[in-house]
Scaffold this active site. Structure first.
Site, PDB file in Angstrom:
ATOM      1  N   PHE A  27       0.806  -1.221   0.000  1.00  0.00           N
ATOM      2  CA  PHE A  27       0.000   0.000   0.000  1.00  0.00           C
ATOM      3  C   PHE A  27       0.845   1.280   0.000  1.00  0.00           C
ATOM      4  O   PHE A  27       0.363   2.343   0.373  1.00  0.00           O
ATOM      5  CB  PHE A  27      -0.965   0.022   1.199  1.00  0.00           C
ATOM      6  N   LYS A  30       4.228   1.404  -4.742  1.00  0.00           N
ATOM      7  CA  LYS A  30       5.334   0.875  -5.556  1.00  0.00           C
ATOM      8  C   LYS A  30       4.902   0.631  -7.001  1.00  0.00           C
ATOM      9  O   LYS A  30       5.560   1.071  -7.954  1.00  0.00           O
ATOM     10  CB  LYS A  30       5.850  -0.445  -4.976  1.00  0.00           C
ATOM     11  N   THR A  31       3.803  -0.090  -7.155  1.00  0.00           N
ATOM     12  CA  THR A  31       3.337  -0.425  -8.504  1.00  0.00           C
ATOM     13  C   THR A  31       2.858   0.817  -9.239  1.00  0.00           C
ATOM     14  O   THR A  31       3.062   0.954 -10.449  1.00  0.00           O
ATOM     15  CB  THR A  31       2.217  -1.478  -8.432  1.00  0.00           C
ATOM     16  N   GLU A  97       6.672  -6.987  -8.527  1.00  0.00           N
ATOM     17  CA  GLU A  97       6.684  -8.030  -7.493  1.00  0.00           C
ATOM     18  C   GLU A  97       7.973  -8.856  -7.550  1.00  0.00           C
ATOM     19  O   GLU A  97       7.973 -10.082  -7.542  1.00  0.00           O
ATOM     20  CB  GLU A  97       5.457  -8.934  -7.635  1.00  0.00           C
ATOM     21  N   CYS A 185       3.487   1.509  10.984  1.00  0.00           N
ATOM     22  CA  CYS A 185       4.782   2.091  11.324  1.00  0.00           C
ATOM     23  C   CYS A 185       5.559   1.095  12.190  1.00  0.00           C
ATOM     24  O   CYS A 185       5.039   0.036  12.568  1.00  0.00           O
ATOM     25  CB  CYS A 185       4.594   3.407  12.066  1.00  0.00           C
TER      26      CYS A 185
END
Length: 203
Positions: A27, A30-31, A97, A185
């Protein structure tokens, strides 16, 4: 901010290749960032090849799909070695991935870069237990450019870089989305199930 290096249009035998790695938790975008860079390469009229591990069928059997529903067509491959012959004519190679690929993906990326190609890879840097995931440390070491992106901790709202698993499986590879994982976190990740989720009010 990542400043994209310029792809000069030298003859193939004179081209200088490199590796760009985009990493972070689930989430974290990255993609989304991978798709953005690949689309820009297409706008520049470069020949782009895009690959993902064939086991990743969460959103689509072939397409790469971000959590924000951005989509780009890709070629699913069973292993890293399968990428080399398919990417022969490419100027730019995208791989999503990366953590799901076998260790040969490091040599494959190096070979592609040595052949003058721009290689853009995205992957999870840590698994659900907070340990480095698969080949990602090696890819970080050989990449010319490393971009670490962050999510927002769903518990406290701070910057998150851990993927906390919500289901009681100890399998290292467990495909899933918001029903199986959430971004946390450092503090909330180590608090585990005792982390006090707060109700966030959007202003």
């Amino acid at each position: 901010m990542f400043i994209e290096p310029t792809r000069r249009r030298e003859p193939p035998h004179l081209r200088v290749g490199w590796i760009e790695l985009i990493c972070g938790s689930m989430f974290s975008g990255k993609t989304e960032e991978l798709i953005r860079r690949l689309n820009r390469a297409r706008i520049a009229k470069l020949n782009v090849g895009i690959f993902k591990p064939s086991l990743d069928t969460r959103y689509h059997d072939q397409n790469i799909v971000s959590h924000n529903s951005s989509v780009i067509t890709s070629i699913p491959v069973p292993d890293a070695a399968s990428i080399l012959p398919l990417a022969h004519a490419c100027d730019v190679v995208g791989i999503d991935e990366a953590q799901f690929f076998d260790s040969a993906v490091v040599d494959v990326c190096n070979q592609l870069a040595n052949d003058g190609k721009r290689v853009i890879i995205a992957g999870l840097d840590m698994d659900f237990s907070g340990k480095p995931f698969g080949c990602m440390p090696q890819l970080m070491a050989v990449a010319e450019f490393v971009t670490k992106v962050h999510a927002i901790c769903v518990v406290c709202g701070d910057i998150a870089h851990y993927s906390y698993r919500l289901v009681p499986s100890q399998e290292r590879v467990l495909l899933g989305e918001t029903d199986s994982y959430e971004a946390r976190c450092r503090r909330c990740f180590h608090l585990g199930p005792d982390a006090p989720h707060r109700e966030w009010v959007q202003e």
